[in-house]
Design an enzyme around this catalytic site. Structure first.
Site, short mmCIF file in Angstrom:
data_model
loop_
_atom_site.label_atom_id
_atom_site.label_comp_id
_atom_site.label_asym_id
_atom_site.label_seq_id
_atom_site.Cartn_x
_atom_site.Cartn_y
_atom_site.Cartn_z
N ALA A 175 -1.62 8.08 2.00
CA ALA A 175 -2.04 8.75 0.76
C ALA A 175 -2.22 10.23 1.00
CB ALA A 175 -3.35 8.15 0.24
N GLN A 230 -7.63 7.05 8.02
CA GLN A 230 -8.89 6.32 8.20
C GLN A 230 -8.70 4.82 8.11
OE1 GLN A 230 -12.76 8.41 7.18
NE2 GLN A 230 -11.62 8.67 5.29
N LEU A 252 7.61 10.03 3.95
CA LEU A 252 7.37 9.31 2.70
C LEU A 252 7.79 10.10 1.46
CD1 LEU A 252 3.95 7.62 3.47
CD2 LEU A 252 6.15 6.49 3.18
N TYR A 273 -5.36 13.93 -7.90
CA TYR A 273 -5.42 12.81 -6.95
C TYR A 273 -5.53 11.49 -7.69
CZ TYR A 273 -7.44 9.53 -3.60
OH TYR A 273 -7.70 8.42 -2.85
N LYS A 327 -2.54 8.59 -7.94
CA LYS A 327 -2.81 7.24 -7.43
C LYS A 327 -2.58 6.20 -8.52
CE LYS A 327 -4.10 6.08 -3.89
NZ LYS A 327 -3.30 5.63 -2.73
N THR A 367 -7.77 3.75 -5.43
CA THR A 367 -9.04 4.47 -5.40
C THR A 367 -9.88 4.31 -6.67
OG1 THR A 367 -9.97 6.73 -5.30
CG2 THR A 367 -7.81 6.51 -6.28
N ASP A 368 -11.18 4.50 -6.51
CA ASP A 368 -12.10 4.53 -7.65
C ASP A 368 -11.86 5.75 -8.53
OD1 ASP A 368 -13.01 6.15 -5.51
OD2 ASP A 368 -15.05 6.16 -6.28
N TRP A 376 -14.95 6.01 -1.26
CA TRP A 376 -15.82 6.72 -0.33
C TRP A 376 -15.66 6.18 1.11
CZ3 TRP A 376 -21.20 8.06 -2.84
CH2 TRP A 376 -21.02 8.56 -4.12
#
Length: 292
Positions: free
Chosen positions: A62, A14, A39, A127, A131, A103-104, A154
């Site tokens: 990711a 994305q 990777l 996840y 991260k 990420t949050d 998001w």
């Protein structure tokens, strides 16, 4: 501006697809696909970076399937943690700067005010944990002025699997739809994230920053906005009704933070970005530029 050679990982994702879409005139981008760069292979990462000797590396790759990561922790760790650390080590060897997307979900969601970059990270899921491991590996391999870790949340863009894609499909396929209303965050258009990334590369931004669109929403709020815009734009008709449900009513393999709003004040300044509200970004990205 001096022309820069940039290695981009995750170019098919994305964020990566939008980073490619808005390459500035001063950048030469090399974006190897999965068949060209594994990777999970440390030797392959080191070899490619040493061969290309880029000025900057953007790591947009990711393992972002939050629930699948619970069943595939080693693969998630290989991509989210070890690969990030190896890219940092390779960047150090060739004198490249590293821009890394995080990420949050590194936070546990117990805050009641937006998370600052300096707040303690306590992830709830594989996840989020992997991260965070990636962030720590980068910080252990590069001095602060040679990396930028950018946490976002998001993310959505047309043409990819994401929350907007899923809601548009389910609104037409289901008789009724329940969406979680007690998880709070901020949707982010990948297009705006890509601009922020390029500003970071061009301005040599460094350290740890947060970036999302502005505003706050639950997943339910997000879904209602998608429904409203789909109707008003003529993108879809005969859409089902949406009802709010609790996290307990929609169990998932991975635990998610109930509140993961990020404080972007310093991030917007460092990245030279004017805040765009998530609803405006949603309308522009999905409903003002033709069919997705």
């Amino acid at each position: 501006m001096v022309r820069k050679k940039v290695l981009l990982t995750g170019g098919s994702g994305q964020a990566g697809s939008q980073i490619i879409r808005c390459i500035p005139s001063w950048a030469e981008v090399i974006a190897p696909g999965r068949q060209d760069l594994d990777l999970s292979d440390p030797a392959a990462i080191t070899k490619l970076v040493n061969e290309l000797r880029p000025d900057a590396i953007i790591n947009a790759a990711a393992f972002a399937a939050v629930d699948k990561a619970e069943a595939m922790p080693e693969l998630a760790r290989a991509i989210n943690a070890r690969a990030a650390g190896l890219l940092a080590q390779a960047a150090s060897q060739v004198g490249a700067r590293l821009v890394h997307i995080s990420t949050d979900y590194v936070f546990d969601g117990r805050n009641c005010v937006p998370y600052l970059p300096t707040d303690v990270a306590r992830p709830l899921s594989v996840y989020g944990s992997t991260k965070l491991e990636g962030e720590l590996a980068i910080r252990a391999s590069l001095p602060g002025e040679d990396y930028l870790i950018l946490r976002t949340a998001w993310v959505h863009t047309p043409g990819h699997s994401n929350f907007v894609t899923a809601i548009l499909r389910r609104l037409q396929d289901q008789a009724a739809l329940g969406v979680v209303s007690d998880q709070i965050g901020t949707p982010t258009a990948a297009q705006d994230l890509a601009v922020a990334i390029w500003n970071a590369v061009g301005n040599d931004a460094s350290g740890l920053v947060h970036f999302t669109n502005s505003g706050v929403a639950s997943w339910f709020d997000f879904a209602v906005a998608i429904q409203r815009l789909a109707k008003s734009s003529g993108r879809a008709s005969n859409l089902c009704e949406i009802s709010p449900i609790s996290t307990a009513q929609y169990p998932t393999p991975a635990r998610r933070p109930q509140f993961s709003v990020l404080d972007k004040t310093s991030g917007w300044a460092a990245l030279d970005m004017t805040p765009v509200h998530w609803m405006d970004a949603l309308e522009r990205t999905w409903f003002s530029e033709g069919p997705a």
